[in-house]
Design an enzyme around this catalytic site. Structure first.
Site, PDB file in Angstrom:
ATOM      1  N   ASP A 247     -14.752   1.522   9.040  1.00 60.66           N
ATOM      2  CA  ASP A 247     -15.153   1.526   7.691  1.00 60.66           C
ATOM      3  C   ASP A 247     -15.273   0.171   7.123  1.00 60.66           C
ATOM      4  O   ASP A 247     -14.622  -0.037   5.956  1.00 60.66           O
ATOM      5  CB  ASP A 247     -13.919   2.379   7.075  1.00 60.66           C
ATOM      6  CG  ASP A 247     -14.396   2.577   5.606  1.00 60.66           C
ATOM      7  OD1 ASP A 247     -13.478   3.255   4.825  1.00 60.66           O
ATOM      8  OD2 ASP A 247     -15.664   2.868   5.264  1.00 60.66           O
TER       9      ASP A 247
ATOM     10  N   LYS B 254       0.958  -1.157   0.038  1.00 61.86           N
ATOM     11  CA  LYS B 254       0.018  -0.006   0.046  1.00 61.86           C
ATOM     12  C   LYS B 254       0.997   1.440  -0.026  1.00 61.86           C
ATOM     13  O   LYS B 254       1.760   1.408   1.008  1.00 61.86           O
ATOM     14  CB  LYS B 254      -1.117  -0.064   1.178  1.00 61.86           C
ATOM     15  CG  LYS B 254      -1.793   1.132   1.274  1.00 61.86           C
ATOM     16  CD  LYS B 254      -2.784   0.834   2.637  1.00 61.86           C
ATOM     17  CE  LYS B 254      -3.891   2.001   2.696  1.00 61.86           C
ATOM     18  NZ  LYS B 254      -4.684   1.798   3.755  1.00 61.86           N
TER      19      LYS B 254
HETATM   20  C1  LIG Z   1      -7.315 -10.014  -7.594  1.00 60.81           C
HETATM   21  O1  LIG Z   1      -6.343 -10.006  -6.648  1.00 60.81           O
HETATM   22  C2  LIG Z   1      -5.989  -9.006  -5.603  1.00 60.81           C
HETATM   23  C3  LIG Z   1      -5.573  -9.585  -4.528  1.00 60.81           C
HETATM   24  C4  LIG Z   1      -5.092  -8.544  -3.385  1.00 60.81           C
HETATM   25  C5  LIG Z   1      -5.817  -7.166  -3.450  1.00 60.81           C
HETATM   26  C6  LIG Z   1      -5.620  -6.368  -2.237  1.00 60.81           C
HETATM   27  O2  LIG Z   1      -4.799  -6.732  -1.401  1.00 60.81           O
HETATM   28  C7  LIG Z   1      -6.339  -4.951  -2.265  1.00 60.81           C
HETATM   29  C8  LIG Z   1      -6.108  -4.402  -1.431  1.00 60.81           C
HETATM   30  N1  LIG Z   1      -5.443  -4.589  -0.266  1.00 60.81           N
HETATM   31  C9  LIG Z   1      -5.271  -4.000   1.134  1.00 60.81           C
HETATM   32  C10 LIG Z   1      -5.971  -2.646   1.092  1.00 60.81           C
HETATM   33  C11 LIG Z   1      -5.820  -1.867   2.341  1.00 60.81           C
HETATM   34  O3  LIG Z   1      -6.360  -0.601   2.910  1.00 60.81           O
HETATM   35  C12 LIG Z   1      -7.343  -0.159   1.768  1.00 60.81           C
HETATM   36  C13 LIG Z   1      -4.950  -2.324   3.592  1.00 60.81           C
HETATM   37  C14 LIG Z   1      -4.968  -1.719   4.726  1.00 60.81           C
HETATM   38  O4  LIG Z   1      -4.599  -0.567   4.964  1.00 60.81           O
HETATM   39  O5  LIG Z   1      -5.164  -2.379   5.792  1.00 60.81           O
HETATM   40  C15 LIG Z   1      -4.305  -3.895   3.359  1.00 60.81           C
HETATM   41  C16 LIG Z   1      -4.491  -4.244   1.916  1.00 60.81           C
HETATM   42 CL1  LIG Z   1      -3.518  -5.729   1.721  1.00 60.81          CL
HETATM   43  C17 LIG Z   1      -6.626  -6.695  -4.521  1.00 60.81           C
HETATM   44  C18 LIG Z   1      -6.787  -7.820  -5.764  1.00 60.81           C
END
Ligand SMILES: COc1ccc(C(=O)/C=C\Nc2cc(OC)c(C(=O)O)cc2Cl)cc1
Length: 290
Positions: free
Chosen positions: A154, A44
């Site tokens: 959220d 991120k």
């Molecule tokens: C198709 O395959 C995919 C595999 C993994 C993803 C993915 O991981 C997306 C968001 N991830 C995250 C967002 C977060 O915040 C918004 C945080 C946090 O801040 O806790 C942590 C994670 Cl990991 C997407 C598509």
């Protein structure tokens, strides 16, 4: 933190940056490959400048408003929270890359392979059996956060990630709050309007953060089985908040939702927080136990 382009892919220390896999108000999430342990992660990427600007507008030291002068303190608090959390239904932060001279802040998480549980709206919602399995994980994850005196604030489908074994992990503690004393009351609105409890939309009203998480879980469960949000108030935030406060919950004709599930969702979406079902009561509800 050195970035040098190598065969066209950006490199950040031992991480090779690959596709964008997540996007939101927070910034972006990239798939990355760690050459040292030959493993993929989710990175991120947060811009400190953007965080300062966002905080700058709202984070200005409002007289009497608690909170530190440094808007980045929020992010560092989120990081400190994430580092101490360890639960199968909460995303795992593995590393933070923070170069003081660099604008970007990099949070490296274990990759949750199948990504977001559901895009809303969708005409392919989950069947009740799958929704039940997923919702059990969500309840365990939120119960763990509340036990750690953290309210997520959220909860919504895009913050629920599906792992390769079909288990759900809760993501994005970006707007979460650590309760100083358990039962501490909160005020102000955060999170996503369509998923926010009615009591959070009344200025100056203090409310229980844990009961708000239950509300958001109710809106989320409604989304999982119907593919839509319950109140969308013609898109404007004020419109959606008015709808949430005043309009009764309605279920669509299709898909058909079982009596037990409609009962559970209705109890989670009780507009009066004092009458709303609690997390421990949810765990005993017939839709989850049978
Ligand atoms: C198709 O395959 C995919 C595999 C993994 C993803 C993915 O991981 C997306 C968001 N991830 C995250 C967002 C977060 O915040 C918004 C945080 C946090 O801040 O806790 C942590 C994670 Cl990991 C997407 C598509």
């Amino acid at each position: 933190v050195s970035i040098d382009s190598q065969h066209g892919a950006l490199q950040l220390n031992q991480y090779k940056l690959l596709d964008n896999i997540g996007q939101g108000s927070y910034g972006i999430v990239k798939l990355v490959y760690n050459e040292e342990d030959e493993t993929h992660y989710a990175m991120k990427i947060l811009s400190k400048k953007k965080l300062m600007k966002k905080a700058g507008v709202f984070g200005r030291m409002i007289p009497g408003k608690k909170g530190s002068a440094n808007p980045l303190a929020k992010v560092y608090r989120e990081i400190a929270l994430l580092k101490k959390l360890d639960h199968p239904n909460v995303v795992k932060l593995v590393e933070v890359l923070d170069d003081p001279d660099e604008d970007n802040l990099y949070l490296v998480f274990e990759l949750v392979h199948r990504g977001e549980i559901l895009q809303v709206p969708t005409d392919k919602p989950l069947d009740e059996e799958t929704a039940r399995k997923n919702f059990r994980d969500i309840v365990m994850g939120v119960e763990y956060l509340h036990y750690q005196r953290i309210v997520h604030r959220d909860i919504k489908p895009s913050n629920l990630l599906v792992d390769s074994d079909g288990r759900i992990k809760i993501a994005d503690l970006g707007v979460s709050t650590e309760l100083r004393a358990c039962g501490e009351l909160l005020s102000g609105s955060t999170g996503t309007p369509a998923f926010a409890a009615p009591e959070t939309t009344m200025p100056g009203v203090h409310y229980s953060g844990t009961l708000c998480d239950v509300w958001s879980m109710g809106v989320t469960l409604y989304c999982l089985v119907t593919g839509r949000i319950p109140w969308d108030g013609t898109g404007s935030i004020i419109g959606v908040q008015a709808a949430i406060r005043n309009e009764p919950l309605k279920f669509p004709e299709k898909p058909v939702i079982s009596k037990d599930l409609r009962d559970l969702i209705s109890r989670m979406l009780n507009k009066n927080p004092l009458e709303r079902i609690t997390l421990s009561e949810i765990k005993e509800h017939i839709w989850l136990t049978n």
